[in-house]
Design a protein around this motif. Sequence first.
Motif, PDB file in Angstrom:
ATOM      1  N   UNK A 696       0.821  -1.222   0.000  1.00 17.00           N
ATOM      2  CA  UNK A 696       0.000   0.000   0.000  1.00 17.00           C
ATOM      3  C   UNK A 696       0.856   1.273   0.000  1.00 17.00           C
ATOM      4  N   UNK A 697       1.925   1.368   0.826  1.00 19.09           N
ATOM      5  CA  UNK A 697       2.743   2.600   0.789  1.00 19.09           C
ATOM      6  C   UNK A 697       3.397   2.827  -0.563  1.00 19.09           C
ATOM      7  N   UNK A 698       3.871   1.749  -1.196  1.00 16.34           N
ATOM      8  CA  UNK A 698       4.532   1.895  -2.497  1.00 16.34           C
ATOM      9  C   UNK A 698       3.552   2.390  -3.545  1.00 16.34           C
ATOM     10  N   UNK A 699       2.362   1.768  -3.532  1.00 17.97           N
ATOM     11  CA  UNK A 699       1.345   2.172  -4.517  1.00 17.97           C
ATOM     12  C   UNK A 699       0.918   3.619  -4.298  1.00 17.97           C
ATOM     13  N   UNK A 700       0.834   4.017  -3.027  1.00 11.74           N
ATOM     14  CA  UNK A 700       0.438   5.395  -2.728  1.00 11.74           C
ATOM     15  C   UNK A 700       1.446   6.389  -3.312  1.00 11.74           C
ATOM     16  N   UNK A 701       2.733   6.072  -3.132  1.00 13.03           N
ATOM     17  CA  UNK A 701       3.757   6.966  -3.682  1.00 13.03           C
ATOM     18  C   UNK A 701       3.730   6.978  -5.198  1.00 13.03           C
ATOM     19  N   UNK A 702       3.584   5.774  -5.789  1.00 11.71           N
ATOM     20  CA  UNK A 702       3.602   5.691  -7.254  1.00 11.71           C
ATOM     21  C   UNK A 702       2.419   6.441  -7.856  1.00 11.71           C
ATOM     22  N   UNK A 703       1.231   6.249  -7.241  1.00 14.97           N
ATOM     23  CA  UNK A 703       0.022   6.789  -7.844  1.00 14.97           C
ATOM     24  C   UNK A 703      -0.237   8.246  -7.449  1.00 14.97           C
ATOM     25  N   UNK A 704       0.058   8.590  -6.194  1.00 14.84           N
ATOM     26  CA  UNK A 704      -0.370   9.908  -5.706  1.00 14.84           C
ATOM     27  C   UNK A 704       0.793  10.832  -5.310  1.00 14.84           C
TER      28      UNK A 704
END
Length: 723
Positions: A696-704
């Motif tokens: 979840x943290x990685x996706x948050x950085x990548x997406x947002x």
Amino acid sequence: MSFRELRFARALEFTIHEINNRTDFLPGITLGYQIHDSCAEVPTVSHYSTCACLSDKHQYPAFLRTIPSDHHQAAALAKTVKYFGWTWIGAVRSDTDYGNIGMASFLKAAQEEGICVEYSESLYRTEPRSKLERVANVIRRSTARVIVAFLASGDMRVLLEELTRQPPPPLQWIGSDAWIIHPEFLRFNMCAGAIGFGIPRSVIPGFREFLLDLSPEQALKSPLLTEFWESSFSCSLTGSSGGARECDGSEDIRALQNPYTDTSQLRITNLVYKATYAIAHAIHGVICNDTQCDKSAKFTPLQILDQLKRVDFTTKNGFQVSFDSSGDPVAVYELINWQFKKDGGLDFVTVGHYDSSRPRGQEFSMSRAIIWMGEQTEVPRSVCSESCPPGTRKAVQKGKPICCYDCIPCAEGEISNKTDSLNCVRCPSDFWPNTQQDSCLPKPVEFLSWADTLSIILTAFSLSGAFVAVCVIAVFYKHRTSPIVRANNSELSFLLLFSLTLCFLCSLTFIGQPSKWSCMLRHTVFGITFVLCISCVLGKTIVVLMAFRATLPGSNVMKWFGPPQQRLSVLAFTLIQVIICVLWLTTSPPLPFKNLKYYKERIILECALGSAVGFWAVLGYIGFLALLCFILAFLARKLPDNFNEAKFITFSMLIFCAVWVTFIPAYVSSPGKFTVAVEIFAILASSFGLFICIFAPKCFLIMFRPEQNTKKHLMGKGPSKAF
């Protein structure tokens, strides 16, 4: 004088006249007779003595009869009581050989038919009035509505006269032939509806004319007939009757209505007719041949007796005469019912027949409806206890006959499927009683089916988790060159996402009816995919530790744990689980199992573990890897880095371990299909925990936060630190 008995005597006289007038029978021989008052004692060929004791040829070798033995009548009476469903009766008998032996035969037969007797009383007409009153009071107080009276006519008369003083509740009388066809008792209306067995009614051609062909002059020739004439017309033929008027010749015998002139019910009279013919046939057999008889022949009574035993003929009015080895005839009865006539008087009505020579169970043949006591058309009930319905069993009341019982509901898991069951039967292990406990129904089989609401919810979470994992794979693949993906060991990340997808999907193997293959598949796939997942996390944790070591001066540790070693470690850790699963499946695999112990009323269809050691080895190995991963991640949680993945791995392993530690007691204590649901929940919860904490943290950085997805930021040189 008994006019009925006089009719019997005159039947003998009529028969002798008929035989003497025949030319084809005893030609040239004239029979004579003597009539004496026998006071109803036993002659050689009896028309009226029914005592079963007289069939004993050791005691009575020279006795024969044309009336059936009471042995047959007693059996017929017991079958009658059974036929109409009466199990609770009273019994009263004459205190003579006739009553005592007859009632003993009846009670024995009744016991064999399962009939209970509330009371059995005896009486004799010359006993003190107090004894008679006591018997009458027993009858009045009884709860049995049916009474079997094995009484001689004289004893029955005094009993009915006593009962008339204070009538009992309506009773269904069952009578022996000694009184059930006796016209004198038709005046007792309390016996209306009575049934019993009587000798078949007959017609004797010419007999009525013989009885009525009596003039005063003929009556004077016999003291018996003289007494009959004077009693019937209240006049004197001899002039010696004191104050009675002289008979003047105006007396009309055809106008009389008494048992002497009543030939409508010739029953016992016909037995006199048959007995007389039997003796005549015996004499014929001794002194006659095919053409003539020897008038001067000398013979002994024993010769006549021997010939009597062999006679077999049919009378002129169509009745067969023969004797068995006991000197008894075939027992044939009419079932007599006392019914009211239109004028309000009682009459004998034949409602059926009984023939002892017919096959067992077919002796009865009914010909018309019976009118019971109180002019009922339905059979009265007389039972000590009502029938126990299916679903219950009979429990005899202490100190009472077997017909008095309580109806006890069958115990749990037992049924009775017929009325008046003595015992309840336990249903087979796969069956359970219905609500009425009168039949066993297959137990409903319970498992976590696809149609269950719980299954639908779990399936939705499982597919959602797999879908999100696939989406993250797509995102990571699209941004595979970005610093955050490359910095977190992209190869292990992709393998971890793939294993998480399998973890989400493997929960689906736990839903649906367990089968041989699904049971083996669900545990092994779960065990292998989770080890693959934890191995990837463990590999990532080791990479974090090795990466920190590699930053120290003079360290070349990363060459010992590069990509080839990472792949090999994941493969090695997973292979160990594969070996454990193979050993488990080959020695004692999980198989479908019907759990009958947890619920009594339904079957839990589940997967038996087979080898418990194998199951706990699979879980234990997963737990070991998770604990090892948690320890390593915990040690690396404070390593200097802007994006320290060890922290998230620590949280994920903490959640993973917490889920599976709580899973064990929940798994053991959950009932039925909820055991499987708990296992699915643990799989999904731990999978989501790993997925959310790590990705979840990685996706948050990548997406947002794409501005933070830079090497400069990851090295800690950027202006802001998100983590």
